[in-house]
Design a protein around this motif. Sequence first.
Motif, PDB file in Angstrom:
ATOM      1  N   THR A 133      33.217 -40.071  -6.351  1.00 58.06           N
ATOM      2  CA  THR A 133      32.455 -40.446  -7.536  1.00 58.06           C
ATOM      3  C   THR A 133      33.115 -41.647  -8.191  1.00 58.06           C
ATOM      4  OG1 THR A 133      31.867 -38.126  -7.927  1.00 58.06           O
ATOM      5  CG2 THR A 133      31.544 -39.665  -9.742  1.00 58.06           C
ATOM      6  N   ILE A 134      32.300 -42.618  -8.548  1.00 62.25           N
ATOM      7  CA  ILE A 134      32.818 -43.807  -9.215  1.00 62.25           C
ATOM      8  C   ILE A 134      32.443 -43.754 -10.694  1.00 62.25           C
ATOM      9  CG2 ILE A 134      30.788 -45.270  -8.817  1.00 62.25           C
ATOM     10  CD1 ILE A 134      32.723 -47.557  -8.146  1.00 62.25           C
ATOM     11  N   SER A 135      33.342 -44.216 -11.542  1.00 60.89           N
ATOM     12  CA  SER A 135      33.062 -44.281 -12.971  1.00 60.89           C
ATOM     13  C   SER A 135      33.828 -45.453 -13.551  1.00 60.89           C
ATOM     14  CB  SER A 135      33.459 -42.973 -13.665  1.00 60.89           C
ATOM     15  OG  SER A 135      34.851 -42.752 -13.552  1.00 60.89           O
ATOM     16  N   ARG A 136      33.500 -45.777 -14.788  1.00 62.00           N
ATOM     17  CA  ARG A 136      34.209 -46.874 -15.407  1.00 62.00           C
ATOM     18  C   ARG A 136      34.420 -46.610 -16.884  1.00 62.00           C
ATOM     19  NH1 ARG A 136      29.991 -51.921 -16.330  1.00 62.00           N
ATOM     20  NH2 ARG A 136      28.575 -50.815 -17.757  1.00 62.00           N
ATOM     21  N   ASP A 137      35.459 -47.198 -17.410  1.00 65.74           N
ATOM     22  CA  ASP A 137      35.776 -47.157 -18.830  1.00 65.74           C
ATOM     23  C   ASP A 137      35.725 -48.605 -19.317  1.00 65.74           C
ATOM     24  OD1 ASP A 137      37.071 -47.201 -21.315  1.00 65.74           O
ATOM     25  OD2 ASP A 137      38.342 -45.506 -20.794  1.00 65.74           O
ATOM     26  N   VAL A 138      34.665 -48.939 -20.055  1.00 63.12           N
ATOM     27  CA  VAL A 138      34.494 -50.342 -20.455  1.00 63.12           C
ATOM     28  C   VAL A 138      35.408 -50.723 -21.616  1.00 63.12           C
ATOM     29  CG1 VAL A 138      32.146 -50.433 -19.580  1.00 63.12           C
ATOM     30  CG2 VAL A 138      32.553 -49.813 -21.973  1.00 63.12           C
ATOM     31  N   ILE A 139      35.988 -49.728 -22.276  1.00 60.92           N
ATOM     32  CA  ILE A 139      36.958 -50.031 -23.334  1.00 60.92           C
ATOM     33  C   ILE A 139      38.296 -50.389 -22.711  1.00 60.92           C
ATOM     34  CG2 ILE A 139      38.136 -49.156 -25.377  1.00 60.92           C
ATOM     35  CD1 ILE A 139      35.107 -49.565 -25.701  1.00 60.92           C
ATOM     36  N   GLU A 140      38.744 -49.558 -21.776  1.00 60.98           N
ATOM     37  CA  GLU A 140      40.015 -49.815 -21.111  1.00 60.98           C
ATOM     38  C   GLU A 140      39.865 -50.828 -19.972  1.00 60.98           C
ATOM     39  OE1 GLU A 140      42.956 -48.664 -22.032  1.00 60.98           O
ATOM     40  OE2 GLU A 140      42.101 -47.498 -23.677  1.00 60.98           O
ATOM     41  N   ASN A 141      38.623 -51.119 -19.595  1.00 55.45           N
ATOM     42  CA  ASN A 141      38.350 -52.052 -18.487  1.00 55.45           C
ATOM     43  C   ASN A 141      38.939 -51.547 -17.169  1.00 55.45           C
ATOM     44  OD1 ASN A 141      36.638 -54.313 -18.971  1.00 55.45           O
ATOM     45  ND2 ASN A 141      38.209 -55.671 -18.135  1.00 55.45           N
ATOM     46  N   ILE A 142      38.699 -50.281 -16.904  1.00 56.90           N
ATOM     47  CA  ILE A 142      39.209 -49.650 -15.687  1.00 56.90           C
ATOM     48  C   ILE A 142      38.052 -48.981 -14.949  1.00 56.90           C
ATOM     49  CG2 ILE A 142      40.715 -47.866 -14.740  1.00 56.90           C
ATOM     50  CD1 ILE A 142      42.577 -48.298 -17.078  1.00 56.90           C
ATOM     51  N   VAL A 143      38.070 -49.112 -13.643  1.00 63.43           N
ATOM     52  CA  VAL A 143      37.125 -48.398 -12.783  1.00 63.43           C
ATOM     53  C   VAL A 143      37.891 -47.298 -12.050  1.00 63.43           C
ATOM     54  CG1 VAL A 143      35.555 -48.564 -10.821  1.00 63.43           C
ATOM     55  CG2 VAL A 143      35.666 -50.428 -12.493  1.00 63.43           C
ATOM     56  N   HIS A 144      37.348 -46.097 -12.069  1.00 62.38           N
ATOM     57  CA  HIS A 144      37.987 -44.962 -11.418  1.00 62.38           C
ATOM     58  C   HIS A 144      37.188 -44.546 -10.186  1.00 62.38           C
ATOM     59  CE1 HIS A 144      40.740 -44.423 -14.747  1.00 62.38           C
ATOM     60  NE2 HIS A 144      39.726 -44.398 -15.588  1.00 62.38           N
ATOM     61  N   LEU A 145      37.909 -44.059  -9.206  1.00 66.78           N
ATOM     62  CA  LEU A 145      37.275 -43.492  -8.009  1.00 66.78           C
ATOM     63  C   LEU A 145      37.856 -42.095  -7.809  1.00 66.78           C
ATOM     64  CD1 LEU A 145      35.381 -44.062  -5.555  1.00 66.78           C
ATOM     65  CD2 LEU A 145      37.466 -44.632  -4.285  1.00 66.78           C
ATOM     66  N   GLN A 146      37.042 -41.094  -8.086  1.00 64.82           N
ATOM     67  CA  GLN A 146      37.466 -39.712  -7.879  1.00 64.82           C
ATOM     68  C   GLN A 146      37.101 -39.312  -6.458  1.00 64.82           C
ATOM     69  OE1 GLN A 146      39.134 -37.548  -9.986  1.00 64.82           O
ATOM     70  NE2 GLN A 146      39.217 -36.196  -8.214  1.00 64.82           N
ATOM     71  N   MET A 147      38.101 -38.907  -5.703  1.00 64.38           N
ATOM     72  CA  MET A 147      37.886 -38.543  -4.301  1.00 64.38           C
ATOM     73  C   MET A 147      38.242 -37.075  -4.114  1.00 64.38           C
ATOM     74  SD  MET A 147      39.361 -41.934  -2.382  1.00 64.38           S
ATOM     75  CE  MET A 147      41.071 -41.527  -2.697  1.00 64.38           C
ATOM     76  N   ASN A 148      37.270 -36.296  -3.727  1.00 66.17           N
ATOM     77  CA  ASN A 148      37.456 -34.864  -3.497  1.00 66.17           C
ATOM     78  C   ASN A 148      37.228 -34.532  -2.028  1.00 66.17           C
ATOM     79  OD1 ASN A 148      37.819 -34.500  -6.310  1.00 66.17           O
ATOM     80  ND2 ASN A 148      35.612 -34.245  -6.611  1.00 66.17           N
ATOM     81  N   SER A 149      37.675 -33.356  -1.649  1.00 64.46           N
ATOM     82  CA  SER A 149      37.485 -32.863  -0.267  1.00 64.46           C
ATOM     83  C   SER A 149      37.915 -33.916   0.753  1.00 64.46           C
ATOM     84  CB  SER A 149      36.012 -32.479  -0.046  1.00 64.46           C
ATOM     85  OG  SER A 149      35.597 -31.504  -0.962  1.00 64.46           O
ATOM     86  N   LEU A 150      39.084 -34.459   0.543  1.00 63.39           N
ATOM     87  CA  LEU A 150      39.554 -35.537   1.402  1.00 63.39           C
ATOM     88  C   LEU A 150      39.775 -35.070   2.829  1.00 63.39           C
ATOM     89  CD1 LEU A 150      41.854 -37.271  -1.170  1.00 63.39           C
ATOM     90  CD2 LEU A 150      40.023 -38.400   0.116  1.00 63.39           C
ATOM     91  N   ARG A 151      39.505 -35.985   3.744  1.00 63.34           N
ATOM     92  CA  ARG A 151      39.606 -35.721   5.175  1.00 63.34           C
ATOM     93  C   ARG A 151      40.611 -36.679   5.799  1.00 63.34           C
ATOM     94  NH1 ARG A 151      33.051 -36.274   6.008  1.00 63.34           N
ATOM     95  NH2 ARG A 151      32.429 -34.485   4.704  1.00 63.34           N
ATOM     96  N   PRO A 152      41.178 -36.331   6.935  1.00 60.16           N
ATOM     97  CA  PRO A 152      42.098 -37.275   7.598  1.00 60.16           C
ATOM     98  C   PRO A 152      41.461 -38.641   7.857  1.00 60.16           C
ATOM     99  CG  PRO A 152      42.330 -35.105   8.565  1.00 60.16           C
ATOM    100  CD  PRO A 152      41.164 -35.020   7.610  1.00 60.16           C
ATOM    101  N   GLU A 153      40.164 -38.669   8.120  1.00 54.81           N
ATOM    102  CA  GLU A 153      39.491 -39.944   8.379  1.00 54.81           C
ATOM    103  C   GLU A 153      39.320 -40.802   7.128  1.00 54.81           C
ATOM    104  OE1 GLU A 153      38.373 -36.883   9.173  1.00 54.81           O
ATOM    105  OE2 GLU A 153      36.182 -36.733   8.888  1.00 54.81           O
ATOM    106  N   ASP A 154      39.676 -40.273   5.966  1.00 52.66           N
ATOM    107  CA  ASP A 154      39.678 -41.075   4.737  1.00 52.66           C
ATOM    108  C   ASP A 154      40.976 -41.872   4.606  1.00 52.66           C
ATOM    109  OD1 ASP A 154      38.104 -38.308   3.099  1.00 52.66           O
ATOM    110  OD2 ASP A 154      37.135 -40.184   3.732  1.00 52.66           O
ATOM    111  N   THR A 155      41.919 -41.637   5.492  1.00 48.79           N
ATOM    112  CA  THR A 155      43.175 -42.376   5.451  1.00 48.79           C
ATOM    113  C   THR A 155      42.920 -43.864   5.623  1.00 48.79           C
ATOM    114  OG1 THR A 155      44.480 -40.515   6.283  1.00 48.79           O
ATOM    115  CG2 THR A 155      45.383 -42.734   6.618  1.00 48.79           C
ATOM    116  N   ALA A 156      43.386 -44.649   4.666  1.00 47.12           N
ATOM    117  CA  ALA A 156      43.136 -46.088   4.669  1.00 47.12           C
ATOM    118  C   ALA A 156      43.866 -46.721   3.499  1.00 47.12           C
ATOM    119  CB  ALA A 156      41.638 -46.377   4.556  1.00 47.12           C
ATOM    120  N   VAL A 157      43.907 -48.044   3.513  1.00 48.99           N
ATOM    121  CA  VAL A 157      44.277 -48.783   2.314  1.00 48.99           C
ATOM    122  C   VAL A 157      42.987 -49.027   1.531  1.00 48.99           C
ATOM    123  CG1 VAL A 157      45.297 -50.883   1.378  1.00 48.99           C
ATOM    124  CG2 VAL A 157      46.216 -49.877   3.483  1.00 48.99           C
ATOM    125  N   TYR A 158      43.016 -48.670   0.265  1.00 49.13           N
ATOM    126  CA  TYR A 158      41.837 -48.781  -0.589  1.00 49.13           C
ATOM    127  C   TYR A 158      41.991 -49.990  -1.514  1.00 49.13           C
ATOM    128  CZ  TYR A 158      40.006 -44.326   0.981  1.00 49.13           C
ATOM    129  OH  TYR A 158      39.467 -43.323   1.753  1.00 49.13           O
TER     130      TYR A 158
END
Length: 125
Positions: free
Chosen positions: A69-94
């Motif tokens: 899930t992606i979200s953002r905080d326009v006050i702090e100017n930050i974008v968050h990426l919540q990653m759940n149920s992670l799998r070995p194939e999600d291994t990467a540089v993000y």
Amino acid sequence: QLQLVESGGDLVQPGGSLRLSCAVSGADLVATSVGWFRQAPGRDREGFYCVDYGGGTASYVNSVRGRFTISRDVIENIVHLQMNSLRPEDTAVYYCAAGAPFSYCSGSESDYHYWGQGTQVTVSS
């Protein structure tokens, strides 16, 4: 000068969760679309999620839908990426990346002009 800094990468077990953050400076999120990309070992970098300047979101990879899930905080100017149920194939540089002002979301690298340095996510038991 627009800059992006990712954080939150870590080693996590399969099924676990992580929250990545992308701090943006030099531009306001209400005028900037931010995309998330990842590059696994031996593979091309792929764009998989984006939030546009109006707050709209788009996902480009079926395997992350329902888990990330992606979200953002326009006050702090930050974008968050919540990653759940992670799998070995999600291994990467993000990476997070920013497009031209008031551009729409895209999963293509060529539509982004500014990039963060990347954060490593490793999913392994």
